[in-house]
Design a protein around this motif. Structure first.
Motif, PDB file in Angstrom:
ATOM      1  N   CYS A 166      30.285  31.659  33.776  1.00  0.00           N
ATOM      2  CA  CYS A 166      31.308  32.344  33.124  1.00  0.00           C
ATOM      3  C   CYS A 166      31.939  33.289  34.049  1.00  0.00           C
ATOM      4  N   HIS A 167      33.214  33.346  34.253  1.00  0.00           N
ATOM      5  CA  HIS A 167      34.449  34.149  35.643  1.00  0.00           C
ATOM      6  C   HIS A 167      34.319  34.946  34.373  1.00  0.00           C
ATOM      7  N   CYS A 168      34.658  36.809  34.438  1.00  0.00           N
ATOM      8  CA  CYS A 168      35.824  36.690  33.193  1.00  0.00           C
ATOM      9  C   CYS A 168      36.273  38.109  34.299  1.00  0.00           C
ATOM     10  N   VAL A 169      37.632  37.813  33.770  1.00  0.00           N
ATOM     11  CA  VAL A 169      37.968  38.803  34.961  1.00  0.00           C
ATOM     12  C   VAL A 169      39.557  39.252  33.716  1.00  0.00           C
ATOM     13  N   LEU A 170      39.135  40.845  33.763  1.00  0.00           N
ATOM     14  CA  LEU A 170      39.669  41.939  33.196  1.00  0.00           C
ATOM     15  C   LEU A 170      41.351  42.523  34.025  1.00  0.00           C
ATOM     16  N   SER A 171      41.901  42.421  33.642  1.00  0.00           N
ATOM     17  CA  SER A 171      43.092  42.670  34.343  1.00  0.00           C
ATOM     18  C   SER A 171      44.337  42.762  33.308  1.00  0.00           C
ATOM     19  N   ARG A 172      45.306  43.579  34.032  1.00  0.00           N
ATOM     20  CA  ARG A 172      47.183  43.632  33.819  1.00  0.00           C
ATOM     21  C   ARG A 172      47.840  42.208  34.743  1.00  0.00           C
ATOM     22  N   LEU A 173      46.864  41.410  34.650  1.00  0.00           N
ATOM     23  CA  LEU A 173      47.746  40.618  35.915  1.00  0.00           C
ATOM     24  C   LEU A 173      48.242  39.190  34.984  1.00  0.00           C
ATOM     25  N   ASP A 174      49.380  38.895  35.829  1.00  0.00           N
ATOM     26  CA  ASP A 174      50.027  37.592  34.856  1.00  0.00           C
ATOM     27  C   ASP A 174      49.234  36.232  35.226  1.00  0.00           C
TER      28      ASP A 174
END
Lengths: 282, 188
Positions: free
Chosen positions: A249-257
């Motif tokens: 599971c690839h989890c990315v935390l960001s403010r990206l659209d």
């Protein structure tokens, strides 16, 4: 007063914000001008239509959510007993938690000195709850929960050979790698990475899909990133987006659209993700 | 009117006082955020952030505006920042507007855009102006303090926002006096 001047004043007139002498002049104009009277009716109708028609009910659990986060914010600096067990070289216990949490500082030489007993779960709630205050610190608290230690990409691949991921030095969009972490979710290995783009934080977490995810009081929704189905949790402008393949599971935390910048970032950290996958099986 | 004593207790971190302030203000704050985002979930998240910020930054409140206006300002800033990032309301509303358009018998599309949909299609700053004035009933001075602009520019900003809203509604509004060439109807 001509029509142009009159129509500029119609809004303030309806809103009760027009000076008395201007009101008088406007009313004189309106007596003889059908066009401006029609315009006045329009402005009044807009004002009426914009007024609240029904009472809006505040969600019952809103205060509970705020109170919970206030409690957690009060614990922003965790007590000593809860700090992660870090050592720098032979100088034991000398690293302040604030330094540990400051993603981006060079923490070369850290040695993992122990592990806590966690079930095979990935609890993101501490991370999500801390986002409004300080994303770096929230990510640090999350890492501390899972006994993170810093390592290289080679260390991460050796430590978690069953996970499929990539951690490039530079992500699309200009995010620079700050640190790679080796984690342990109960009996399962995990890997995390912290990135920075001119002060904008981005974090990535990779774990086995069998590890159950928890998001606390935050809601999890399906989403689509590029050609992949996934799911996400939103906290304000922050998004914790998950795309899953059979091993990771690839989890990315960001403010990206999700529609513009995020697909390229996800493709960079999850290069083996087959098209159309990504729904979580937790 | 929010009492000075309540404000001081909130500043001291008194949880009962914070709850009391929340009880007094949460309805308009949540309503504003709901209309700004067109999403109950986003409004829920932003309301949390508004109050977290308010309670942790009350020390910065200088009393030049009312506390209610200051809270509106925190909420509007949160919403504008969120919308600038997400740009999702536009997408949502485009979808909503598409749903609200039905093909008529002769193949033309008939718009049934209502004022709420049109409002959410406006640029966020325009939306905030109109909501603060017509939904929340703020006067121009309070709007200026909330938005952070000169009081003298509020009227022109509202005029511009109103005009943009009218343009969106122009084809669907049931104008009184519909014979007027300024207010065409049934066009899409």
């Amino acid at each position: 007063m001509n029509c142009e001047q009159a129509q500029e004043n119609l809004g303030p007139y309806v809103d009760g914000e027009l000076a008395p002498d201007a009101c008088t002049a406007l009313e004189v104009h309106l007596e003889d001008c059908d066009t401006c009277r029609a315009e006045l009716a329009t402005v009044r109708k807009l004002a009426s239509d914009l007024a609240p028609q029904v009472d809006t009910l505040v969600p019952e659990n809103l205060w509970t959510a705020i109170e919970q986060r206030l409690d957690e914010a009060g614990e922003a600096t965790p007590p000593t007993a809860r700090r992660p067990r870090w050592r720098v070289g032979r100088a034991p216990y000398a690293l302040a938690a604030a330094v540990v949490f400051a993603v981006g500082l060079s923490l070369v030489g850290l040695v993992w000195t122990g592990s806590s007993a966690h079930a095979s779960t990935v609890d993101f709630s501490v991370l999500l709850n801390g986002l409004p205050l300080d994303a770096n610190q929230a990510f640090g608290k999350f890492l501390a929960l899972y006994d993170a230690r810093e390592g290289s990409l080679a260390d991460a691949r050796q430590y978690a050979p069953d996970l499929s991921f990539d951690i490039p030095d530079l992500l699309p969009g200009g995010f620079h790698l700050q640190a790679i972490y080796l984690l342990r979710f109960g009996k399962l290995e995990g890997v995390a990475a912290a990135y920075d783009r001119d002060g904008e934080f981005l974090g990535a977490v990779f774990h086995r899909p069998v590890a159950k995810e928890h998001f606390g009081q935050h809601k999890d929704y399906p989403c689509v990133v590029g050609k992949h189905d996934g799911h996400k949790v939103s906290v304000g402008a922050w998004r914790l987006v998950h795309l899953t393949d059979p091993t990771t599971c690839h989890c990315v935390l960001s403010r990206l659209d999700e529609r513009t910048e995020l697909p390229d970032v996800m493709a960079a950290v999850a290069p083996a993700l087959p098209e159309g996958t990504g729904r979580h099986g937790h | 009117m929010i009492e000075h004593d309540l404000l001081e207790r909130c500043r001291a971190g008194n949880r009962d006082a914070q709850r009391e302030l929340y009880d007094q203000t949460s309805a308009p704050i949540y309503r504003l955020l709901l209309k700004m985002t067109a999403s109950p979930d986003d409004a829920f998240d932003l309301a949390q952030e508004t109050y977290l910020k308010a309670f942790t930054q009350l020390g910065r409140f200088d009393g030049r505006s009312s506390l209610a206006t200051w809270l509106y300002r925190v909420a509007v800033n949160e919403a504008l920042q969120f919308l600038r990032r997400a740009k999702q309301t536009r997408v949502k509303l485009q979808e909503l507007a598409a749903e609200d358009c039905a093909a008529s018998e002769n193949g033309r599309t008939t718009a049934r855009l209502d004022v709420n949909n049109a409002l959410a299609m406006l640029p966020p700053n325009d939306r905030a102006m109109l909501l603060l004035r017509y939904q929340e009933g703020l006067n121009y001075r309070s709007i200026a303090a909330t938005i952070g602009c000169a009081e003298g520019t509020v009227a022109s900003r509202l005029n511009r926002a109103r005009e943009r809203l009218r343009n969106l509604l122009q084809n669907s509004y049931e104008w009184e006096g519909s014979d007027s060439p300024m207010h065409p109807k049934d066009r899409c």
